[in-house]
Design a protein around this motif. Structure first.
Motif, PDB file in Angstrom:
ATOM      1  N   LEU A 219       0.837  -1.203   0.000  1.00 18.07           N
ATOM      2  CA  LEU A 219       0.000   0.000   0.000  1.00 18.07           C
ATOM      3  C   LEU A 219       0.868   1.248   0.000  1.00 18.07           C
ATOM      4  O   LEU A 219       0.596   2.216  -0.715  1.00 18.07           O
ATOM      5  N   LYS A 220       1.935   1.236   0.794  1.00 17.44           N
ATOM      6  CA  LYS A 220       2.861   2.375   0.815  1.00 17.44           C
ATOM      7  C   LYS A 220       3.572   2.549  -0.520  1.00 17.44           C
ATOM      8  O   LYS A 220       3.925   3.672  -0.913  1.00 17.44           O
ATOM      9  N   LEU A 221       3.797   1.436  -1.223  1.00 22.66           N
ATOM     10  CA  LEU A 221       4.440   1.497  -2.531  1.00 22.66           C
ATOM     11  C   LEU A 221       3.482   1.906  -3.645  1.00 22.66           C
ATOM     12  O   LEU A 221       3.912   2.083  -4.788  1.00 22.66           O
ATOM     13  N   GLY A 222       2.200   2.014  -3.317  1.00 22.59           N
ATOM     14  CA  GLY A 222       1.218   2.397  -4.322  1.00 22.59           C
ATOM     15  C   GLY A 222       0.693   1.251  -5.152  1.00 22.59           C
ATOM     16  O   GLY A 222       0.110   1.468  -6.216  1.00 22.59           O
ATOM     17  N   GLU A 223       0.849   0.005  -4.671  1.00 19.23           N
ATOM     18  CA  GLU A 223       0.378  -1.152  -5.433  1.00 19.23           C
ATOM     19  C   GLU A 223      -1.136  -1.307  -5.318  1.00 19.23           C
ATOM     20  O   GLU A 223      -1.669  -1.358  -4.214  1.00 19.23           O
ATOM     21  N   THR A 224      -1.794  -1.417  -6.459  1.00 22.98           N
ATOM     22  CA  THR A 224      -3.226  -1.698  -6.470  1.00 22.98           C
ATOM     23  C   THR A 224      -3.483  -3.180  -6.274  1.00 22.98           C
ATOM     24  O   THR A 224      -4.416  -3.577  -5.571  1.00 22.98           O
ATOM     25  N   VAL A 225      -2.680  -4.028  -6.908  1.00 24.59           N
ATOM     26  CA  VAL A 225      -2.765  -5.477  -6.734  1.00 24.59           C
ATOM     27  C   VAL A 225      -1.517  -5.927  -5.987  1.00 24.59           C
ATOM     28  O   VAL A 225      -0.399  -5.602  -6.385  1.00 24.59           O
ATOM     29  N   CYS A 226      -1.716  -6.665  -4.899  1.00 22.40           N
ATOM     30  CA  CYS A 226      -0.599  -7.200  -4.120  1.00 22.40           C
ATOM     31  C   CYS A 226      -0.699  -8.710  -4.105  1.00 22.40           C
ATOM     32  O   CYS A 226      -1.683  -9.268  -3.593  1.00 22.40           O
ATOM     33  N   VAL A 227       0.286  -9.374  -4.689  1.00 24.66           N
ATOM     34  CA  VAL A 227       0.400 -10.831  -4.610  1.00 24.66           C
ATOM     35  C   VAL A 227       1.587 -11.113  -3.692  1.00 24.66           C
ATOM     36  O   VAL A 227       2.742 -11.025  -4.119  1.00 24.66           O
ATOM     37  N   PRO A 228       1.340 -11.406  -2.426  1.00 26.19           N
ATOM     38  CA  PRO A 228       2.410 -11.406  -1.421  1.00 26.19           C
ATOM     39  C   PRO A 228       3.605 -12.296  -1.728  1.00 26.19           C
ATOM     40  O   PRO A 228       4.726 -11.961  -1.359  1.00 26.19           O
ATOM     41  N   GLY A 229       3.398 -13.417  -2.404  1.00 23.68           N
ATOM     42  CA  GLY A 229       4.502 -14.332  -2.632  1.00 23.68           C
ATOM     43  C   GLY A 229       5.150 -14.235  -3.998  1.00 23.68           C
ATOM     44  O   GLY A 229       6.051 -15.020  -4.308  1.00 23.68           O
ATOM     45  N   LEU A 230       4.740 -13.269  -4.826  1.00 16.87           N
ATOM     46  CA  LEU A 230       5.222 -13.193  -6.208  1.00 16.87           C
ATOM     47  C   LEU A 230       6.352 -12.180  -6.323  1.00 16.87           C
ATOM     48  O   LEU A 230       6.156 -10.984  -6.064  1.00 16.87           O
ATOM     49  N   GLU A 231       7.528 -12.643  -6.721  1.00 15.75           N
ATOM     50  CA  GLU A 231       8.682 -11.754  -6.835  1.00 15.75           C
ATOM     51  C   GLU A 231       8.520 -10.762  -7.981  1.00 15.75           C
ATOM     52  O   GLU A 231       8.628  -9.554  -7.796  1.00 15.75           O
ATOM     53  N   ASP A 232       8.269 -11.264  -9.205  1.00 16.96           N
ATOM     54  CA  ASP A 232       8.191 -10.382 -10.368  1.00 16.96           C
ATOM     55  C   ASP A 232       6.735 -10.027 -10.649  1.00 16.96           C
ATOM     56  O   ASP A 232       6.186 -10.326 -11.712  1.00 16.96           O
ATOM     57  N   GLN A 233       6.111  -9.379  -9.683  1.00 17.11           N
ATOM     58  CA  GLN A 233       4.701  -9.041  -9.800  1.00 17.11           C
ATOM     59  C   GLN A 233       4.452  -8.050 -10.931  1.00 17.11           C
ATOM     60  O   GLN A 233       3.465  -8.158 -11.665  1.00 17.11           O
ATOM     61  N   GLU A 234       5.323  -7.077 -11.086  1.00 21.20           N
ATOM     62  CA  GLU A 234       5.105  -6.046 -12.107  1.00 21.20           C
ATOM     63  C   GLU A 234       5.021  -6.654 -13.501  1.00 21.20           C
ATOM     64  O   GLU A 234       4.146  -6.284 -14.296  1.00 21.20           O
ATOM     65  N   ALA A 235       5.904  -7.609 -13.814  1.00 19.70           N
ATOM     66  CA  ALA A 235       5.882  -8.236 -15.134  1.00 19.70           C
ATOM     67  C   ALA A 235       4.592  -9.022 -15.344  1.00 19.70           C
ATOM     68  O   ALA A 235       4.004  -8.995 -16.436  1.00 19.70           O
ATOM     69  N   ALA A 236       4.141  -9.734 -14.311  1.00 22.01           N
ATOM     70  CA  ALA A 236       2.907 -10.513 -14.428  1.00 22.01           C
ATOM     71  C   ALA A 236       1.707  -9.609 -14.659  1.00 22.01           C
ATOM     72  O   ALA A 236       0.832  -9.898 -15.488  1.00 22.01           O
ATOM     73  N   LEU A 237       1.641  -8.497 -13.941  1.00 19.48           N
ATOM     74  CA  LEU A 237       0.509  -7.583 -14.101  1.00 19.48           C
ATOM     75  C   LEU A 237       0.572  -6.860 -15.439  1.00 19.48           C
ATOM     76  O   LEU A 237      -0.468  -6.564 -16.048  1.00 19.48           O
ATOM     77  N   ASP A 238       1.774  -6.571 -15.923  1.00 20.48           N
ATOM     78  CA  ASP A 238       1.903  -5.984 -17.262  1.00 20.48           C
ATOM     79  C   ASP A 238       1.384  -6.952 -18.324  1.00 20.48           C
ATOM     80  O   ASP A 238       0.721  -6.544 -19.283  1.00 20.48           O
ATOM     81  N   ALA A 239       1.690  -8.238 -18.149  1.00 20.59           N
ATOM     82  CA  ALA A 239       1.213  -9.241 -19.093  1.00 20.59           C
ATOM     83  C   ALA A 239      -0.312  -9.350 -19.045  1.00 20.59           C
ATOM     84  O   ALA A 239      -0.976  -9.501 -20.079  1.00 20.59           O
TER      85      ALA A 239
END
Length: 260
Positions: free
Chosen positions: A217-237
Motif C-alpha cells: 500500500l505504501k508502494l502504491g500497489e493496487t494489486v498485491c500478490v504477497p509471494g510473487l517476486e516479479d509481480q510487475e511483469a505478471a501484471l503488465d502481461a
C-alpha cells in the motif's frame, strides 16, 4: 502522534488479527466479526498496546450485519478499511445449496463493495485514506484445470469480481489521496476452510500476508500478490492480454465466424 482509525472485518483471527497487530502502533480500531468472544480477546490485546478499540459483532453474510457495519462507516471517520471477512464454500456449483448462494457471494464480494462505498465519502472529504480487500490467487484460476485446486466456481467468480472492482476503483481514485488495494495471497495458514492449510509447508503466515499488503500500500500497489517476486511483469502481461481482448470491439464478427 495522531492515530488514524481502521475498520477491519474478519478481525477475530488469522489475517484480520495480523493486520491489527501490525497497525497497532499508530491506529485505533473498529473490529468486526461474527464471534463476539474472540473479538473481545483481540480488543483487549490491542488496548494493552495503546489502541482505542470499538467492537462491532456482525455477520456480513446477513442484511442486518452488513447494514450495521455500513452505518458505522457512513460516520466518515474511518481512514483505512480492511475487508478481510470471507468464506470458502468450495463445491461444484450443482452441489451448492441454492439458499446459500446469496450469502456466499455477499461475503466474498458484495460486502466489500458496499463497505467501500460507505467509507469513501469520508476519505475523499479528508483527502486521504485507503481500502484493502483480501481476495485470493484463485481469482486468476478460472481457466486453469488443475486437480489440486478445490471446486471453486462461486469463490473464483467472487474473488475475480473483487480484483476487477478494485483495479477499476483505483483508476477512479487517482489523484484523490485515497488508495485502493486488493490482496491476492495463495495458501495461508489460518482457520479458513477448516484450517486445512495450517500444516502445509508452502503456506504463508497471516503475518506475512499483512506485512506484504501494508508495504505494498505504501508502494502504491493496487494489486498485491504477497509471494510473487516479479509481480510487475505478471501484471503488465495481464494488462496486455486485456488490451488485446478489447480488439474484439469491432462492427462485424471475426473471420472464423463468417466462414461457418
Amino acid at each position: 502522534m495522531s492515530r488514524a482509525l481502521a475498520l477491519i472485518t474478519g478481525a477475530s483471527s488469522g489475517i484480520g488479527v495480523a493486520y491489527a497487530r501490525q497497525l497497532a502502533d499508530d491506529h485505533d480500531f473498529v473490529l468486526v466479526a461474527r464471534r463476539a468472544d474472540r473479538l473481545a480477546e483481540v480488543a483487549d490485546e490491542l488496548r494493552k498496546a495503546g489502541a482505542a478499540v470499538e467492537v462491532l459483532p456482525a455477520d456480513l453474510g446477513t442484511r442486518e450485519g452488513l447494514d450495521a457495519v455500513t452505518e458505522r462507516l457512513f460516520i466518515g471517520d474511518v481512514r483505512l478499511l480492511i475487508s478481510n471477512a470471507g468464506v470458502g464454500g468450495y463445491a461444484p456449483l450443482a452441489e451448492v445449496d441454492p439458499a446459500e448462494i446469496g450469502s456466499l457471494i455477499t461475503l466474498n464480494a458484495g460486502a466489500s463493495i458496499q463497505l467501500t462505498r460507505a467509507a469513501l465519502p469520508g476519505m475523499l472529504d479528508a483527502g486521504e485514506g485507503g481500502t484493502i480487500t483480501v481476495a485470493s490467487l484463485l481469482a486468476f484460476t478460472a481457466g486453469i484445470a488443475d486437480p489440486r485446486m478445490p471446486p471453486r466456481t462461486l469463490y473464483t467468480a467472487a474473488k475475480a469480481a473483487t480484483v476487477a472492482f478494485t483495479r477499476t476503483l483505483a483508476l477512479e481514485l487517482a489523484d484523490t489521496g485515497v488508495r485502493a488495494q486488493v490482496v491476492c495471497p495463495g495458501v495461508v495458514a489460518t482457520e479458513f476452510n477448516g484450517g486445512y492449510a495450517r500444516d502445509l509447508p508452502f503456506a504463508m503466515t497471516p503475518e506475512g500476508v499483512a506485512q506484504a499488503s501494508l508495504a505494498g500500500l505504501k508502494l502504491g500497489e493496487t494489486v498485491c500478490v504477497p509471494g510473487l517476486e516479479d509481480q510487475e511483469a505478471a501484471l503488465d502481461a495481464l494488462l496486455s492480454a486485456e488490451t488485446a481482448l478489447m480488439g474484439g470491439n469491432a462492427p462485424i464478427p471475426a473471420g472464423r465466424y463468417r466462414q461457418s
